[in-house]
Design an enzyme around this catalytic site. Structure first.
Site, PDB file in Angstrom:
ATOM      1  CG  HIS A   1      -0.358   0.056   2.547  1.00 25.45           C
ATOM      2  ND1 HIS A   1      -0.187  -1.059   3.333  1.00 25.45           N
ATOM      3  CD2 HIS A   1       0.117   1.080   3.287  1.00 25.45           C
ATOM      4  CE1 HIS A   1       0.363  -0.728   4.492  1.00 25.45           C
ATOM      5  NE2 HIS A   1       0.569   0.576   4.493  1.00 25.45           N
TER       6      HIS A   1
ATOM      7  CG  HIS B   1       3.793   4.670   5.087  1.00 27.82           C
ATOM      8  ND1 HIS B   1       2.867   5.295   5.892  1.00 27.82           N
ATOM      9  CD2 HIS B   1       3.272   3.435   4.826  1.00 27.82           C
ATOM     10  CE1 HIS B   1       1.848   4.470   6.113  1.00 27.82           C
ATOM     11  NE2 HIS B   1       2.068   3.347   5.461  1.00 27.82           N
TER      12      HIS B   1
ATOM     13  CD  GLU C   1       3.203  -0.239   7.021  1.00 24.95           C
ATOM     14  OE1 GLU C   1       2.745   0.862   6.630  1.00 24.95           O
ATOM     15  OE2 GLU C   1       2.483  -1.177   7.409  1.00 24.95           O
TER      16      GLU C   1
HETATM   17  C1  LIG Z   1      -2.233   2.101   9.797  1.00 25.75           C
HETATM   18  C2  LIG Z   1      -1.279   1.296  10.543  1.00 25.75           C
HETATM   19  C3  LIG Z   1       0.038   1.064   9.849  1.00 25.75           C
HETATM   20  C4  LIG Z   1      -0.159   0.063   8.729  1.00 25.75           C
HETATM   21  O1  LIG Z   1      -0.514  -1.105   9.075  1.00 25.75           O
HETATM   22  O2  LIG Z   1      -0.027   0.348   7.547  1.00 25.75           O
HETATM   23  C5  LIG Z   1       0.649   2.361   9.410  1.00 25.75           C
HETATM   24  O3  LIG Z   1       0.958   2.648   8.296  1.00 25.75           O
HETATM   25  S1  LIG Z   1       0.923   3.482  10.720  1.00 25.75           S
HETATM   26  C6  LIG Z   1       1.623   4.925   9.949  1.00 25.75           C
HETATM   27  C7  LIG Z   1       2.029   5.869  10.997  1.00 25.75           C
HETATM   28  N1  LIG Z   1       3.107   5.357  11.792  1.00 25.75           N
HETATM   29  C8  LIG Z   1       4.391   5.722  11.611  1.00 25.75           C
HETATM   30  O4  LIG Z   1       4.724   6.543  10.754  1.00 25.75           O
HETATM   31  C9  LIG Z   1       5.401   5.065  12.525  1.00 25.75           C
HETATM   32  C10 LIG Z   1       6.830   5.349  12.095  1.00 25.75           C
HETATM   33  N2  LIG Z   1       7.117   6.770  12.084  1.00 25.75           N
HETATM   34  C11 LIG Z   1       7.962   7.330  12.979  1.00 25.75           C
HETATM   35  O5  LIG Z   1       8.549   6.661  13.825  1.00 25.75           O
HETATM   36  C12 LIG Z   1       8.112   8.829  12.929  1.00 25.75           C
HETATM   37  O6  LIG Z   1       7.002   9.417  12.294  1.00 25.75           O
HETATM   38  C13 LIG Z   1       9.411   9.262  12.166  1.00 25.75           C
HETATM   39  C14 LIG Z   1       9.442   8.784  10.727  1.00 25.75           C
HETATM   40  C15 LIG Z   1      10.657   8.771  12.923  1.00 25.75           C
HETATM   41  C16 LIG Z   1       9.447  10.788  12.157  1.00 25.75           C
HETATM   42  O7  LIG Z   1       9.462  11.225  13.461  1.00 25.75           O
HETATM   43  P1  LIG Z   1       8.764  12.596  13.854  1.00 25.75           P
HETATM   44  O8  LIG Z   1       9.023  12.845  15.300  1.00 25.75           O
HETATM   45  O9  LIG Z   1       7.362  12.556  13.405  1.00 25.75           O
HETATM   46  O10 LIG Z   1       9.439  13.643  12.949  1.00 25.75           O
HETATM   47  P2  LIG Z   1      10.749  14.443  13.123  1.00 25.75           P
HETATM   48  O11 LIG Z   1      10.321  15.843  13.119  1.00 25.75           O
HETATM   49  O12 LIG Z   1      11.603  13.981  14.248  1.00 25.75           O
HETATM   50  O13 LIG Z   1      11.426  14.109  11.751  1.00 25.75           O
HETATM   51  C17 LIG Z   1      12.626  13.446  11.634  1.00 25.75           C
HETATM   52  C18 LIG Z   1      13.014  13.520  10.150  1.00 25.75           C
HETATM   53  O14 LIG Z   1      12.198  12.609   9.408  1.00 25.75           O
HETATM   54  C19 LIG Z   1      11.479  13.340   8.387  1.00 25.75           C
HETATM   55  N3  LIG Z   1      10.178  12.697   8.221  1.00 25.75           N
HETATM   56  C20 LIG Z   1       9.216  12.595   9.144  1.00 25.75           C
HETATM   57  N4  LIG Z   1       8.164  11.916   8.632  1.00 25.75           N
HETATM   58  C21 LIG Z   1       8.490  11.612   7.362  1.00 25.75           C
HETATM   59  C22 LIG Z   1       7.818  10.892   6.315  1.00 25.75           C
HETATM   60  N5  LIG Z   1       6.593  10.355   6.497  1.00 25.75           N
HETATM   61  N6  LIG Z   1       8.439  10.740   5.130  1.00 25.75           N
HETATM   62  C23 LIG Z   1       9.689  11.265   4.920  1.00 25.75           C
HETATM   63  N7  LIG Z   1      10.395  11.938   5.897  1.00 25.75           N
HETATM   64  C24 LIG Z   1       9.787  12.103   7.073  1.00 25.75           C
HETATM   65  C25 LIG Z   1      11.402  14.744   8.898  1.00 25.75           C
HETATM   66  O15 LIG Z   1      11.187  15.623   7.840  1.00 25.75           O
HETATM   67  C26 LIG Z   1      12.769  14.906   9.543  1.00 25.75           C
HETATM   68  O16 LIG Z   1      13.737  15.126   8.541  1.00 25.75           O
HETATM   69  P3  LIG Z   1      14.972  16.092   8.813  1.00 25.75           P
HETATM   70  O17 LIG Z   1      14.367  17.419   9.115  1.00 25.75           O
HETATM   71  O18 LIG Z   1      15.751  16.033   7.543  1.00 25.75           O
HETATM   72  O19 LIG Z   1      15.706  15.514   9.995  1.00 25.75           O
HETATM   73 CO   LIG Z   2       0.912   1.740   6.318  1.00 30.91          CO
END
Ligand SMILES: CC[C@@H](C(=O)O)C(=O)SCCNC(=O)CCNC(=O)[C@H](O)C(C)(C)COP(=O)(O)OP(=O)(O)OC[C@H]1O[C@@H](n2cnc3c(N)ncnc32)[C@H](O)[C@@H]1OP(=O)(O)O
Ligand SMILES: [Co+2]
Length: 138
Positions: free
Chosen positions: A8, A81, A130
């Protein structure tokens, strides 16, 4: 590990109801599931079926949801994602870790009822990936 099929595409949205309406009226989507909550993941989810994959619409359940953080940076929502299937999640984690990638947290049961993990975007050129263990009947 061996990369499996694209299961997905995760799309963050501030409103599943509004997104569903857009997929229905603008893109002609017809196979749209009922939204459901996954409190352990902090999200509300709804699947829209395309012929070769699924769109996973994801809305935050509260402010601590990972989707809430994404929407603070992208208020209109957007691509969040990609999810690929793997035959064995523990083998995938071991392989990724050995290669120096950051696997985020522990495996959890995802929306399809099998274990999932996420790979940090910095290991994938800015893309959040993912991985889900493929259902046994695949
Ligand atoms: C529905 C259930 C399940 C399924 O079965 O399919 C799902 O899909 S659940 C979906 C939601 N769950 C998750 O996303 C869990 C994993 N995600 C995480 O652990 C965090 O979101 C993260 C990816 C570690 C980001 O942490 P966060 O605290 O939200 O953000 P930061 O501000 O610390 O950002 C760090 C860094 O990462 C970049 N970032 C954040 N999100 C994304 C993204 N979706 N795609 C690409 N990049 C992302 C963010 O821009 C920061 O970048 P830098 O500024 O360059 O450090
Ligand atoms: Co998902």
């Amino acid at each position: 590990m061996t990369l499996g099929r694209l299961n997905h595409i995760g799309i963050a949205t501030p409103s599943i109801e509004r997104s569903v309406e857009t997929y229905r009226t603008l893109l002609g989507a017809t196979a749209i599931g009922a939204p459901f909550d996954l409190p352990a993941q902090g999200v509300r989810v709804c699947f829209v079926d395309a012929p070769n994959t699924q769109i996973e619409l994801i809305e935050p359940l509260d402010d601590s949801s990972p989707i809430a953080g994404f929407l603070r940076r992208n208020p209109a929502g957007g691509q969040h994602h990609l999810c690929f299937e793997v035959p064995d999640i523990d083998a995938a984690i071991a392989d990724l870790t050995a290669k120096g990638a950051t696997v985020l947290g522990q495996p959890r049961i995802g929306a399809h009822g099998t274990p999932i993990i996420f790979v940090h975007p910095r290991d994938m050129g800015g893309l959040l990936v993912e991985l889900m263990e493929q259902p046994k009947d695949h």
